[in-house]
Motif scaffolding. Structure first.
Motif, PDB file in Angstrom:
ATOM      1  N   TYR A  97      22.832  43.783  -1.728  1.00 20.46           N
ATOM      2  CA  TYR A  97      22.592  42.403  -2.164  1.00 20.46           C
ATOM      3  C   TYR A  97      21.648  41.686  -1.189  1.00 20.46           C
ATOM      4  CZ  TYR A  97      23.420  37.408  -2.722  1.00 20.46           C
ATOM      5  OH  TYR A  97      23.245  36.054  -2.861  1.00 20.46           O
ATOM      6  N   VAL A  98      21.913  41.831   0.096  1.00 23.22           N
ATOM      7  CA  VAL A  98      21.107  41.165   1.114  1.00 23.22           C
ATOM      8  C   VAL A  98      19.667  41.684   1.091  1.00 23.22           C
ATOM      9  CG1 VAL A  98      20.762  40.982   3.615  1.00 23.22           C
ATOM     10  CG2 VAL A  98      23.016  40.559   2.637  1.00 23.22           C
ATOM     11  N   VAL A  99      19.506  42.994   1.065  1.00 14.79           N
ATOM     12  CA  VAL A  99      18.162  43.585   1.050  1.00 14.79           C
ATOM     13  C   VAL A  99      17.394  43.121  -0.184  1.00 14.79           C
ATOM     14  CG1 VAL A  99      16.882  45.754   0.822  1.00 14.79           C
ATOM     15  CG2 VAL A  99      18.750  45.583   2.465  1.00 14.79           C
ATOM     16  N   GLY A 100      18.056  43.094  -1.340  1.00 17.33           N
ATOM     17  CA  GLY A 100      17.406  42.659  -2.570  1.00 17.33           C
ATOM     18  C   GLY A 100      16.929  41.222  -2.495  1.00 17.33           C
ATOM     19  N   ARG A 101      17.786  40.329  -1.984  1.00 20.24           N
ATOM     20  CA  ARG A 101      17.407  38.914  -1.887  1.00 20.24           C
ATOM     21  C   ARG A 101      16.231  38.721  -0.930  1.00 20.24           C
ATOM     22  NH1 ARG A 101      20.898  34.383  -2.651  1.00 20.24           N
ATOM     23  NH2 ARG A 101      19.015  33.293  -1.975  1.00 20.24           N
ATOM     24  N   LEU A 102      16.271  39.394   0.211  1.00 21.70           N
ATOM     25  CA  LEU A 102      15.209  39.226   1.200  1.00 21.70           C
ATOM     26  C   LEU A 102      13.882  39.779   0.693  1.00 21.70           C
ATOM     27  CD1 LEU A 102      17.206  40.081   4.447  1.00 21.70           C
ATOM     28  CD2 LEU A 102      16.280  37.851   3.819  1.00 21.70           C
ATOM     29  N   ARG A 103      13.934  40.881  -0.021  1.00 25.76           N
ATOM     30  CA  ARG A 103      12.700  41.420  -0.589  1.00 25.76           C
ATOM     31  C   ARG A 103      12.114  40.468  -1.629  1.00 25.76           C
ATOM     32  NH1 ARG A 103      14.144  47.908  -1.250  1.00 25.76           N
ATOM     33  NH2 ARG A 103      13.272  48.551   0.782  1.00 25.76           N
ATOM     34  N   GLU A 104      12.964  39.836  -2.397  1.00 23.62           N
ATOM     35  CA  GLU A 104      12.488  38.850  -3.377  1.00 23.62           C
ATOM     36  C   GLU A 104      11.771  37.683  -2.694  1.00 23.62           C
ATOM     37  OE1 GLU A 104      15.865  37.643  -5.604  1.00 23.62           O
ATOM     38  OE2 GLU A 104      16.046  39.528  -6.727  1.00 23.62           O
ATOM     39  N   MET A 105      12.211  37.347  -1.471  1.00 24.21           N
ATOM     40  CA  MET A 105      11.572  36.263  -0.727  1.00 24.21           C
ATOM     41  C   MET A 105      10.228  36.681  -0.142  1.00 24.21           C
ATOM     42  SD  MET A 105      14.765  34.722   1.448  1.00 24.21           S
ATOM     43  CE  MET A 105      16.425  34.758   0.782  1.00 24.21           C
ATOM     44  N   GLY A 106       9.963  37.982  -0.100  1.00 27.49           N
ATOM     45  CA  GLY A 106       8.702  38.457   0.446  1.00 27.49           C
ATOM     46  C   GLY A 106       8.812  39.200   1.753  1.00 27.49           C
TER      47      GLY A 106
END
Length: 454
Positions: free
Chosen positions: A341-350
């Motif tokens: 979940y954390v990795v996915g959210r951070l990747r979405e932020m760039g």
């Protein structure tokens, strides 16, 4: 006065260049504009004035990165309404009983008559035997050499265990790796380094803060290199947070590769703190050769007095090998989901995350792709504080016990450690805050461009 061949540091209060003290080996380069203009950089310099080695003489200086970050958070009012913020800095797992498949933790402690007495500095024999039995079941099955209670010392927490080890091995030249656990920094200063040639190696595996693990066959190769040459001290507190075996409950330990438990110079340190999610109990253990364990147990009598006896007694049934194996399955599945979940959210932020952590509950987050104002750990930490989010700047994990390098000449300067140890609600709150940090700087960049155009 000419500046040729002189090394520069920063004025601790104004953030301007000044001559270094003669015995300081600081950077030759000038400070960056980003550093000079940053309040948090100047504050950090001031807290570490002159890299003075006697930190205990300065009550204003925190001993570890997490404490320093927490103090800055309190200055921002984090303690007034902590439920509105997200502490993603402290290396602690969630402690509730709502992880599916996990056994329920004791809610009360029975105190026997024995528990009212002073306990042995090396721990009660029954818990030492339970630890040995767990290691034999999980890591020594079918091997001729088996651990016994004499191979185990119970200590009041991981730091106490490391200090005991340092007290026993202090006449040694110690090697270590970076980045690694922040609390090592002060402990490393206890080693006298009186002889050339590394005779002790200290490291965490799985790795704090990078979230990576060294497993076999590479781990076995490292142990073979050290065998009969150096004492290997393995901090294995995150051994249960292993996602490399599809969350099967398998734990990672150097105990798998030991030839003779009485001869191999390998000290393993672990405890209830992380993988049993009981940091408040302060029950940990050191496993190693009998001679080492006797010495480590003895020095506890003058260093810390030993671990709490009632908590030791309560811990014994938790270490039944099959119970532990089931617990690790639940732990790994739960924390792997949070990692994803954390990795996915951070990747979405760039954020650019090339390597997903395969162990622990940490993400070693690279900031170099961000705008200059955010691309180092301290400035990113400051920006996150404004949104009530705590993370830890990577610079704290650059172990520098002899203060030979300048604070900002660090390969860790453009990283932060992000912990996904807290509950999912806290993670969501923290990631929302980081999203605002990123969005605010994007908005600021657009406004600057508009002003230039006008």
């Amino acid at each position: 006065m000419p500046f040729n061949n002189r090394k520069l540091s920063i004025n601790h209060r104004e953030g301007t260049p000044q001559l270094s003290k003669a015995n300081r080996r600081f950077t030759m380069s000038d400070p960056s504009v980003n550093e000079t203009n940053s309040k948090i950089h100047r504050q950090f310099r001031n807290a570490h004035e002159g890299h003075k080695s006697h930190a205990g003489l300065d009550p204003t200086r925190a001993s570890t990165g997490v404490v320093w970050c927490t103090e800055r958070a309190y200055e921002h009012g984090f303690d007034v309404e902590p439920e509105l913020g997200a502490n993603l800095g402290q290396g602690a797992p969630e402690v509730d009983d709502d992880i599916e498949g996990s056994f329920e933790r004791p809610s009360n402690i029975h105190i026997s008559m024995t528990g009212r007495e002073y306990g042995p500095a090396a721990g009660i024999k029954s818990l030492r035997a339970a630890v040995a039995n767990m290691y034999n079941a999980h890591h020594r099955e079918g091997k001729e050499s088996q651990y016994t209670w004499e191979n185990v010392c119970i200590v009041p927490g991981g730091r106490a265990g490391l200090i005991r080890i340092a007290a026993v091995l202090n006449n040694a030249y110690l090697g270590f790796f970076i980045p690694d656990y922040t609390a090592y920094n002060e402990m490393l200063s206890l080693f006298k380094n009186i002889a050339r040639g590394t005779s002790v190696i200290l490291t965490s595996n799985p790795r704090n803060p990078t979230g990576r693990v060294v497993k076999n066959p590479q781990l076995a190769e490292i142990q073979d290199i050290c065998r009969d040459r150096a004492t290997l001290v393995m901090d294995e507190f995150y051994g249960g947070y292993n996602y490399t075996s599809d969350c099967s409950g398998t734990t990672v330990s150097a105990a798998d590769n030991i030839d003779d438990v009485y001869a191999d110079d390998v000290l393993l340190i672990d405890g209830l703190t992380k993988r049993f999610r009981l940091p408040g109990w302060r029950i940990a253990w050191i496993v190693g050769p009998k001679e080492f364990i006797k010495a480590i147990g003895s020095c506890g009598s003058y260093l810390d007095g030993g671990a709490n006896v009632p908590f030791q007694e309560t811990a014994i049934p938790m270490l039944e090998p099959e119970k532990v194996r089931k617990e690790m399955v639940a732990l790994q599945s739960h924390f792997r989901d949070k990692r994803d979940y954390v990795v996915g959210r951070l990747r979405e932020m760039g954020f650019n995350i090339n390597t997903i952590p395969d162990s622990t509950f940490y993400l070693w987050l690279d900031l170099e792709g961000l705008p200059d104002e955010l691309s180092d750990g301290l400035n990113f930490f400051q920006a996150c504080l404004e949104e009530k989010v705590i993370i830890v700047p990577g610079i704290f994990f650059d172990l520098n016990p002899s203060k030979r390098r300048d604070l900002f000449d660090s390969p860790c300067h453009h990283f932060v450690r992000f912990s996904y140890g807290p509950k999912i609600g806290t993670l969501k709150l923290g990631l929302d805050g980081i999203q605002r940090v990123v969005d605010n700087f994007k908005l600021g960049a657009h406004l600057e461009q508009a002003v230039e155009y006008i």
